[in-house]
Enzyme design. Sequence first.
Site, short mmCIF file in Angstrom:
data_model
loop_
_atom_site.label_atom_id
_atom_site.label_comp_id
_atom_site.label_asym_id
_atom_site.label_seq_id
_atom_site.Cartn_x
_atom_site.Cartn_y
_atom_site.Cartn_z
N SER A 1 -2.87 -8.09 2.98
CA SER A 1 -2.97 -7.91 4.44
C SER A 1 -3.27 -9.23 5.30
O SER A 1 -2.66 -9.56 6.25
CB SER A 1 -4.11 -7.01 4.93
OG SER A 1 -4.22 -5.60 4.33
N HIS B 1 0.89 -1.16 0.04
CA HIS B 1 0.02 -0.10 -0.08
C HIS B 1 0.82 1.33 -0.10
O HIS B 1 0.53 2.38 -0.61
CB HIS B 1 -0.79 -0.03 1.09
CG HIS B 1 -1.74 -1.13 1.28
ND1 HIS B 1 -1.95 -1.86 2.44
CD2 HIS B 1 -2.87 -1.28 0.53
CE1 HIS B 1 -2.87 -2.88 2.38
NE2 HIS B 1 -3.42 -2.59 0.92
N ARG C 1 -2.33 -5.76 -8.25
CA ARG C 1 -1.24 -6.62 -7.99
C ARG C 1 -1.12 -7.39 -9.03
O ARG C 1 0.24 -8.02 -9.37
CB ARG C 1 -1.48 -7.11 -6.55
CG ARG C 1 -1.02 -6.17 -5.59
CD ARG C 1 -1.61 -6.79 -4.12
NE ARG C 1 -2.98 -7.32 -4.29
CZ ARG C 1 -3.61 -8.25 -3.56
NH1 ARG C 1 -2.98 -8.50 -2.60
NH2 ARG C 1 -5.16 -8.20 -3.83
N LYS D 1 -15.86 -8.56 5.15
CA LYS D 1 -14.76 -8.84 5.92
C LYS D 1 -14.95 -8.88 7.33
O LYS D 1 -15.70 -7.78 7.90
CB LYS D 1 -13.49 -8.11 5.25
CG LYS D 1 -13.02 -8.27 4.13
CD LYS D 1 -11.66 -7.67 3.62
CE LYS D 1 -11.00 -8.04 2.44
NZ LYS D 1 -10.02 -7.12 2.12
N1 COA Z 1 -0.21 -3.94 -1.82
C1 COA Z 1 -0.61 -4.89 -0.81
N2 COA Z 1 -1.88 -5.51 -0.64
C2 COA Z 1 -2.84 -4.98 -1.33
C3 COA Z 1 -2.46 -3.85 -2.37
C4 COA Z 1 -1.20 -3.44 -2.39
N3 COA Z 1 -1.03 -2.58 -3.39
N4 COA Z 1 -3.74 -3.53 -2.72
C5 COA Z 1 -4.63 -4.38 -2.49
N5 COA Z 1 -4.12 -5.01 -1.53
C6 COA Z 1 -4.85 -6.21 -0.64
C7 COA Z 1 -5.27 -5.70 0.57
O1 COA Z 1 -4.35 -5.82 1.63
C8 COA Z 1 -6.54 -6.71 0.91
O2 COA Z 1 -6.04 -8.04 1.35
P1 COA Z 1 -6.90 -8.86 2.20
O3 COA Z 1 -7.84 -9.34 1.30
O4 COA Z 1 -6.07 -9.82 2.60
O5 COA Z 1 -7.32 -8.04 3.41
C9 COA Z 1 -6.98 -6.97 -0.62
O6 COA Z 1 -5.96 -6.74 -1.46
C10 COA Z 1 -7.92 -6.09 -0.82
O7 COA Z 1 -8.33 -5.12 -0.28
P2 COA Z 1 -8.61 -3.59 -0.31
O8 COA Z 1 -8.03 -3.03 -1.52
O9 COA Z 1 -8.60 -2.90 0.79
O10 COA Z 1 -10.17 -3.93 -0.68
P3 COA Z 1 -11.14 -4.37 0.25
O11 COA Z 1 -12.14 -5.34 -0.48
O12 COA Z 1 -10.66 -4.83 1.70
O13 COA Z 1 -11.94 -2.98 0.39
C11 COA Z 1 -13.31 -1.08 -0.13
C12 COA Z 1 -12.34 -2.43 -0.39
C13 COA Z 1 -13.12 -0.82 1.52
C14 COA Z 1 -12.13 0.07 -0.60
C15 COA Z 1 -14.54 -1.11 -0.52
O14 COA Z 1 -15.34 -2.30 -0.03
C16 COA Z 1 -15.31 0.21 -0.32
O15 COA Z 1 -15.17 1.10 -0.77
N6 COA Z 1 -16.18 0.28 0.85
C17 COA Z 1 -16.93 1.25 1.16
C18 COA Z 1 -18.38 1.04 0.68
C19 COA Z 1 -18.32 1.34 -0.81
O16 COA Z 1 -18.30 2.41 -1.23
N7 COA Z 1 -18.51 0.10 -1.44
C20 COA Z 1 -18.42 0.11 -2.94
C21 COA Z 1 -19.60 0.39 -3.74
S1 COA Z 1 -20.77 -0.81 -3.30
#
Ligand code: COA
Length: 157
Positions: free
Chosen positions: A128, A17, A90, A41
């Site tokens: 993560s 990140h 990624r 999650k």
């Molecule tokens: N380096 C390392 N890891 C990365 C990464 C990077 N550059 N980019 C993503 N990841 C990993 C994260 O660590 C995470 O790992 P995990 O699944 O083991 O926890 C995974 O990729 C995906 O994580 P993230 O990018 O944080 O996405 P998410 O699905 O956890 O969260 C939100 C996405 C929170 C942004 C999204 O659900 C959201 O916007 N929620 C608010 C409500 C909303 O607006 N919803 C959208 C319309 S329905």
Amino acid sequence: MKVGVYPGSFDPITNGHLDIIARSVKVFDKVVVLVASNPDKKYLFTKEERVNMIKDAVKEYGNVEVDSTDGLTVEYAKRIGSKHLIRGLRAVTDFEYEFQLAAANEFIDKDIDMVFFMSHSDTSFISSSTINELYSSGVDISSLVPLSVINGYKNKK
Ligand code: COA
């Protein structure tokens, strides 16, 4: 001023990140790292813990802020006057999920654009939950996360 919002779960923030943040600040005048919720999650760290670990990890930047929301990321971006959501890619496996998220965000507000940065190969395997698993198995993860996360795990004990 061009403001980019970088939303994610950040449970916890990793060097992957931080790589995306380092590249985003070269493109945007200000970057807001937004701790948001994925309802599918279960989180290890509380929202406050995640925010504080990120704040410590980005303190070297003068143009990065950290915030959290319980609502939609698009609504948050609109509220602060940003039209750009930042995400990292990624691997090709991330694409389908990102494509779906981008479509949902576009449905909410057509004015919002997603901006993607490709992860560097040395961080592209990190997630993560992988980090959480490695840490709980006693593997040294100090080269994969900032110091604030190592301290975060220690405080959890
Ligand atoms: N380096 C390392 N890891 C990365 C990464 C990077 N550059 N980019 C993503 N990841 C990993 C994260 O660590 C995470 O790992 P995990 O699944 O083991 O926890 C995974 O990729 C995906 O994580 P993230 O990018 O944080 O996405 P998410 O699905 O956890 O969260 C939100 C996405 C929170 C942004 C999204 O659900 C959201 O916007 N929620 C608010 C409500 C909303 O607006 N919803 C959208 C319309 S329905």
